[in-house]
Design an enzyme around this catalytic site. Structure first.
Site, PDB file in Angstrom:
ATOM      1  N   ARG A 107       9.688 -18.982 -10.457  1.00 22.19           N
ATOM      2  CA  ARG A 107       9.671 -19.016 -11.913  1.00 22.19           C
ATOM      3  C   ARG A 107      10.705 -20.028 -12.351  1.00 22.19           C
ATOM      4  NH1 ARG A 107      10.454 -14.580 -15.049  1.00 22.19           N
ATOM      5  NH2 ARG A 107       8.457 -14.845 -16.057  1.00 22.19           N
ATOM      6  N   HIS A 124       0.824  -1.202   0.000  1.00 21.93           N
ATOM      7  CA  HIS A 124       0.000   0.000   0.000  1.00 21.93           C
ATOM      8  C   HIS A 124       0.860   1.255   0.000  1.00 21.93           C
ATOM      9  CE1 HIS A 124      -4.217  -0.609   0.065  1.00 21.93           C
ATOM     10  NE2 HIS A 124      -4.104  -1.659   0.864  1.00 21.93           N
ATOM     11  N   GLY A 167       5.948 -14.382 -11.271  1.00 21.37           N
ATOM     12  CA  GLY A 167       5.891 -15.666 -10.570  1.00 21.37           C
ATOM     13  C   GLY A 167       4.770 -15.709  -9.546  1.00 21.37           C
ATOM     14  N   LEU A 168       3.808 -14.784  -9.681  1.00 22.33           N
ATOM     15  CA  LEU A 168       2.706 -14.765  -8.712  1.00 22.33           C
ATOM     16  C   LEU A 168       1.400 -15.312  -9.305  1.00 22.33           C
ATOM     17  CD1 LEU A 168       3.064 -11.352  -6.861  1.00 22.33           C
ATOM     18  CD2 LEU A 168       2.939 -13.587  -5.806  1.00 22.33           C
TER      19      LEU A 168
HETATM   20  P1  ADP Z   1       4.597 -15.767 -14.213  1.00 25.08           P
HETATM   21  O1  ADP Z   1       3.613 -14.695 -13.973  1.00 25.08           O
HETATM   22  O2  ADP Z   1       5.991 -15.391 -13.993  1.00 25.08           O
HETATM   23  O3  ADP Z   1       4.356 -16.533 -15.471  1.00 25.08           O
HETATM   24  P2  ADP Z   1       3.315 -17.905 -12.869  1.00 25.08           P
HETATM   25  O4  ADP Z   1       3.103 -18.138 -11.427  1.00 25.08           O
HETATM   26  O5  ADP Z   1       2.098 -17.652 -13.697  1.00 25.08           O
HETATM   27  O6  ADP Z   1       4.332 -16.747 -13.004  1.00 25.08           O
HETATM   28  O7  ADP Z   1       4.089 -19.150 -13.452  1.00 25.08           O
HETATM   29  C1  ADP Z   1       5.220 -19.669 -12.783  1.00 25.08           C
HETATM   30  C2  ADP Z   1       6.137 -20.393 -13.751  1.00 25.08           C
HETATM   31  O8  ADP Z   1       5.473 -21.531 -14.272  1.00 25.08           O
HETATM   32  C3  ADP Z   1       6.465 -19.556 -14.960  1.00 25.08           C
HETATM   33  O9  ADP Z   1       7.662 -18.881 -14.708  1.00 25.08           O
HETATM   34  C4  ADP Z   1       6.655 -20.570 -16.060  1.00 25.08           C
HETATM   35  O10 ADP Z   1       8.011 -20.973 -16.114  1.00 25.08           O
HETATM   36  C5  ADP Z   1       5.839 -21.761 -15.604  1.00 25.08           C
HETATM   37  N1  ADP Z   1       4.621 -21.897 -16.417  1.00 25.08           N
HETATM   38  C6  ADP Z   1       3.395 -21.400 -16.108  1.00 25.08           C
HETATM   39  N2  ADP Z   1       2.501 -21.718 -17.071  1.00 25.08           N
HETATM   40  C7  ADP Z   1       3.166 -22.441 -18.000  1.00 25.08           C
HETATM   41  C8  ADP Z   1       2.803 -23.065 -19.240  1.00 25.08           C
HETATM   42  N3  ADP Z   1       1.545 -23.024 -19.715  1.00 25.08           N
HETATM   43  N4  ADP Z   1       3.771 -23.728 -19.925  1.00 25.08           N
HETATM   44  C9  ADP Z   1       5.016 -23.789 -19.452  1.00 25.08           C
HETATM   45  N5  ADP Z   1       5.442 -23.235 -18.308  1.00 25.08           N
HETATM   46  C10 ADP Z   1       4.535 -22.560 -17.575  1.00 25.08           C
END
Ligand code: ADP
Length: 432
Positions: free
Chosen positions: A383, A222, A396-397
């Site tokens: 990530r 915030h 990575g959230l």
């Molecule tokens: P970000 O917003 O960094 O993508 P996420 O929490 O959504 O973070 O995803 C975490 C990690 O999971 C990503 O860094 C990626 O490496 C992996 N990931 C997510 N979705 C996929 C997908 N559909 N195919 C391959 N890797 C994925």
């Protein structure tokens, strides 16, 4: 827990059978003399009556007396034998020569054979044949019933422990899933009451620490928003004042500030998902419409990048009661990731499970997720190495937020391998 009970029962059954097999023999062996004396006393009366019957008749009539007695005593066997026919032990021989009776002890310390001398060459043997089958079965039945009664009592004793341990296990599982208010509620009088008390105290401490951290995260996020907005605003105002050569640099700075602002926004929505007061909405919606509206938001980008996409839904999908905002948020993140990581196609499927739950899958034909990373990607800020260069954007959230949004409604979010070649994210929402 059932495994422990089955093992306990097996150990007790084996121990009980072993005890039945060895203990009576060992006791009889240890107190052999006492058992002998007792059985000699027991047999004395009948035996002296039998011997008297023989002595009252002349020796030539002994076979007839033997037959008489055998039919009178049946099923006990009365037999007239010569000393050398009776396969006597040295001890028995000595007793008989002194005119005394001898007994042979069988199972459980009861006599099976009594030998009595009639004269120096002849003896009479009274022998109890083995019990008939039905009597044998009945006495084993008694033994088995006693064992079963013991196991039943044991179950009565174990049951409250079992119930409390199950509750402890369930509470630990829920705490692990982030339901920090969960407690065991096991009575202090229970045998594991003390353990449960320590566990509950630990859960309270954990809840306090986690809440403190969340509050801190929330407060910092915030506090960061206002200076970031000012910074963004200030940098944009500077645009006309700086020389054209520096404008590109200035625009890059604005980009960084906006990225930071995005991170703070993500952090705020993540920590809000954990807020206990956060009231979940329960609305009846059509999942197909919800998925369509989420995809609608990405239509331009999907078309612009030439990604082929498809929604496959079962025809008879009922309406579902869920939180539309949280569900849409989870699906958005999954679709955004699928778009980032796919090669050229992504697929959404909606299916009704046998237990009435709904399964929504989002899959793509991209690089997929290695098996050993499939749980970790749901942790905040996690990530995979290959995306650390941030080419794909994101902090990575996204997946942490998606999982929290679904679990908050009692559902699950997992990842598997897609038949398309990439990742398959599976949202399972329970019925009702
Ligand atoms: P970000 O917003 O960094 O993508 P996420 O929490 O959504 O973070 O995803 C975490 C990690 O999971 C990503 O860094 C990626 O490496 C992996 N990931 C997510 N979705 C996929 C997908 N559909 N195919 C391959 N890797 C994925």
């Amino acid at each position: 827990m059932l495994k422990i009970l089955v093992r306990l029962y097996l150990v007790i059954i084996v121990a009980y059978a072993g005890a039945l097999l060895f203990i009576p023999d060992s006791i009889v062996g240890l107190f052999q003399e006492r058992f002998m004396a007792y059985n000699l006393d027991q047999a004395k009366g009948v035996q002296s009556l039998i011997v008297r019957q023989f002595h009252q008749a002349p020796r030539e009539q002994w076979p007839a007396v033997e037959q008489d007695l055998a039919s009178a005593f049946a099923p006990l066997e009365v037999k007239l034998l010569r000393m050398d026919q009776a396969e006597l032990s040295a001890d028995e021989q000595a007793r008989l020569e002194q005119g005394q009776y001898a007994v042979r002890i069988a199972e459980w310390g009861y006599y099976e054979t009594v030998l009595a001398p009639l004269d120096p060459q002849w003896l009479v043997r009274l022998h109890a044949p083995p019990d008939p089958l039905d009597i044998n079965l009945l006495s084993w039945g008694v033994t088995v019933l006693i064992g079963a009664a013991m196991l039943g009592c044991l179950l009565l004793w174990v049951w409250p422990h079992w119930r409390d341990l199950e509750r402890l296990k369930e509470t630990a599982r829920r705490l692990g899933q982030g339901q920090m208010a969960e407690r065991t509620h096991i009575s202090p009088h229970s045998n594991i009451g003390e353990l449960a008390g320590v566990f509950d105290t630990m859960a309270s401490d954990l809840e306090r620490h986690v809440n403190q951290q969340r509050e801190l995260l929330n407060a910092v996020s915030h506090e960061l928003r206002t200076p970031l907005t000012r910074l963004d605003f200030g940098l944009v105002l500077l645009f006309d004042e700086v020389p054209p050569a520096s404008r590109k640099r200035l625009l890059e700075l604005v980009g960084h500030v906006r990225e930071l602002d995005e991170l703070v926004l993500e952090l705020l929505s993540y920590s809000r998902l954990y807020n206990a007061d956060h009231a979940r909405e329960r609305v009846e919606v059509s999942l197909l419409e919800l998925v369509d509206s989420v995809l609608g938001g990405f239509a331009e980008e999907l078309d612009g990048r030439g990604i082929q996409w498809e929604v496959r839904a079962e025809g008879n999908l009922p309406r579902f009661v869920l939180d539309p905002r949280l569900t849409a948020r989870a699906v958005q993140n999954l679709v955004r990731n699928a778009m980032r990581y796919c090669d050229e196609s992504l697929l959404l499927r909606l299916r009704l499970e046998d237990d009435g739950a709904c399964l929504l899958t989002v899959e793509d034909d991209g690089i997929g997720i290695p098996v050993e990373e499939r749980e970790r990607i749901f942790q905040p800020f996690y990530r995979l190495d290959r995306s650390r260069d941030r080419n794909t954007g994101g902090f990575g959230l996204g997946l942490a937020i998606s999982r929290r949004s679904i679990e908050g409604q009692g559902g699950t979010l997992t990842v598997a391998q897609s038949a398309l070649g990439g990742a398959q994210f599976r949202i399972r929402l329970p019925a009702g």
